[in-house]
Design an enzyme around this catalytic site. Structure first.
Site, PDB file in Angstrom:
ATOM      1  N   SER A 213       7.919   9.397  26.761  1.00 38.79           N
ATOM      2  CA  SER A 213       7.975   9.956  25.409  1.00 38.79           C
ATOM      3  C   SER A 213       7.851  11.477  25.491  1.00 38.79           C
ATOM      4  CB  SER A 213       6.877   9.350  24.538  1.00 38.79           C
ATOM      5  OG  SER A 213       7.054   9.700  23.179  1.00 38.79           O
ATOM      6  N   ASN A 214       7.433  12.097  24.413  1.00 37.80           N
ATOM      7  CA  ASN A 214       7.272  13.542  24.355  1.00 37.80           C
ATOM      8  C   ASN A 214       6.069  13.871  23.486  1.00 37.80           C
ATOM      9  OD1 ASN A 214       8.362  13.668  21.504  1.00 37.80           O
ATOM     10  ND2 ASN A 214      10.182  12.925  22.563  1.00 37.80           N
TER      11      ASN A 214
END
Length: 407
Positions: A213-214
């Site tokens: 993810s981020n």
């Protein structure tokens, strides 16, 4: 422009342990630009003094309609005529009963009876009192008469046990009031428009317990959804899982991966007037996600995960555009304008919102942002560092003002 800005609001406070929360509701309304005046029942003054409300609002508090230095000034009528929105908070069983039956025996109830402004009722009382058939009958009568009633919360009551009848938290009350007011105000900038907003960082599964993810918190997208709703739009928010409250009046759809996000957006794109792609979409995903949790090998060897590109949602949707206005986002750490300009052209968006997330107070997780707005053939516009909600309003005001917004 905030719907509460310069609005004349009368808050009627009746007597209950929750009376102090009216102060917090009033404070939030004032912060959003409302001018607030207060009318109190005699019982309410036993819990919070009129001086407290007067000091907070900077306005005289009405308790006794017979106390006036002007013989030509009818207190309750003057306040009723001044009022543009009337909020009863907390509304006790006694106040609800009086209003439902048209009784007017003090300054508060005569003001309620005299005003033609929209009226909002926020009940708060013991759970047995709330469940009493008489109270329910009175609440039904208020709704029949055109008043707007907020459902009470369930939680710990003053009596020491939990039940339904607790006053909702001030932020929830103001959010509900705002959405109710929006529904009563047809001439807002985005009235009649279907707005689709994406938010959060997508999650690409490695195995059942891990994902790529981020750092996106989703706050910018949620702010855009809130601002669009406040401007009168019908709003759908497609978001990855977050801990953020869903803005009042906004329909919520939860997704995880980029593929799920593409499916959800594509299914709604044909009926969308404005798409705001604020989600941070992962650029890569594992080629093969494991069905079981990946365990460390006994020899402690390195793990290699083969990645492949995720679908480019904006490029996929661009050929489908008819009358839709599309807003894209670009989070950069270098060469902001050059990279943003390339994305504006390649993605075929109508407006690109670019920010340098390497700067303090800008971008992921924080409550503030500073962005540069780019449109084809026009000079870029840089906003000041401000709250994400303020940035969201600027973005949407730019959309409304854009010559491309013509459908």
């Amino acid at each position: 422009m905030d719907i509460w800005n310069e609005r004349h609001v009368t808050v009627v406070v009746s007597g209950g342990i929750a009376s102090y929360k009216a102060l917090l509701v009033i404070r939030q309304l004032m912060k959003r630009g409302a001018t607030v005046r207060v009318a109190m029942t005699a019982h309410a003054t036993e819990f919070v003094t009129p001086l407290t409300f007067q000091t907070l609002t900077g306005q005289p508090v009405v308790v006794d309609e017979f106390t006036t230095s002007d013989p030509h000034h009818v207190v309750h009528v003057a306040l009723a005529d001044w009022t543009e929105t009337l909020v009863m908070v907390p509304a006790t069983a006694n106040l609800i009963a009086k209003v439902a039956n048209g009784l007017a025996d003090d300054a508060a109830t005569t003001t309620i009876l005299a005003t033609t402004a929209p009226k909002f009722v926020i009940p708060a009382m013991n759970s047995h009192m709330y469940a009493n058939p008489a109270t329910q009958r009175n609440l039904d009568q208020l709704t029949t008469d055109g008043l707007h009633v907020m459902a009470p919360a369930t939680g710990l009551l003053a009596e020491g046990y939990a039940g339904r009848g607790r006053l909702p938290e001030p932020a929830e009350i103001v959010a509900w009031l705002t959405d109710q007011l929006i529904q009563l105000t047809p001439a807002l900038p985005l009235s009649g428009q279907n707005v689709l907003v994406t938010a959060g960082g997508t999650r690409e599964a490695i195995d059942p317990v891990r994902y790529i993810s981020n750092r996106s918190s989703g706050k910018m997208g949620y702010a855009v959804a809130q601002a669009a709703r406040e401007m009168g739009a019908t709003v759908t928010l497609i978001s990855t899982p977050t801990h953020l409250p869903v803005p009042a009046g906004v329909q919520m759809v939860t997704v995880n991966s980029a593929a799920e996000l593409l499916t959800a957006v594509s299914a709604r794109f044909s009926t969308t007037d404005l798409l705001v792609m604020a989600a941070a979409v992962s650029d890569y995903r594992p080629v093969n996600a494991a069905d079981e949790k990946i365990k460390k090998p006994a020899n402690h060897a390195n793990l290699t995960i083969e990645l492949t590109e995720t679908p480019d949602i904006l490029k996929t949707l661009a050929p489908q555009k008819t009358t839709q206005y599309v807003v894209g986002f670009a989070a950069e750490t270098q060469h902001l304008l050059a990279n943003a300009q390339r994305k504006l052209t390649s993605k075929k968006v109508d407006l690109l919102v670019a920010n340098d997330v390497s700067k303090a107070g800008v971008g992921f997780n924080g409550d503030t942002n500073q962005v540069t707005l780019l449109r084809p053939g026009q000079d870029s516009v840089k906003t000041p560092l401000q709250s994400k909600l303020a940035v969201a309003r600027t973005i949407l005001e730019t959309v409304v003002a854009d010559q491309a917004w013509r459908h």
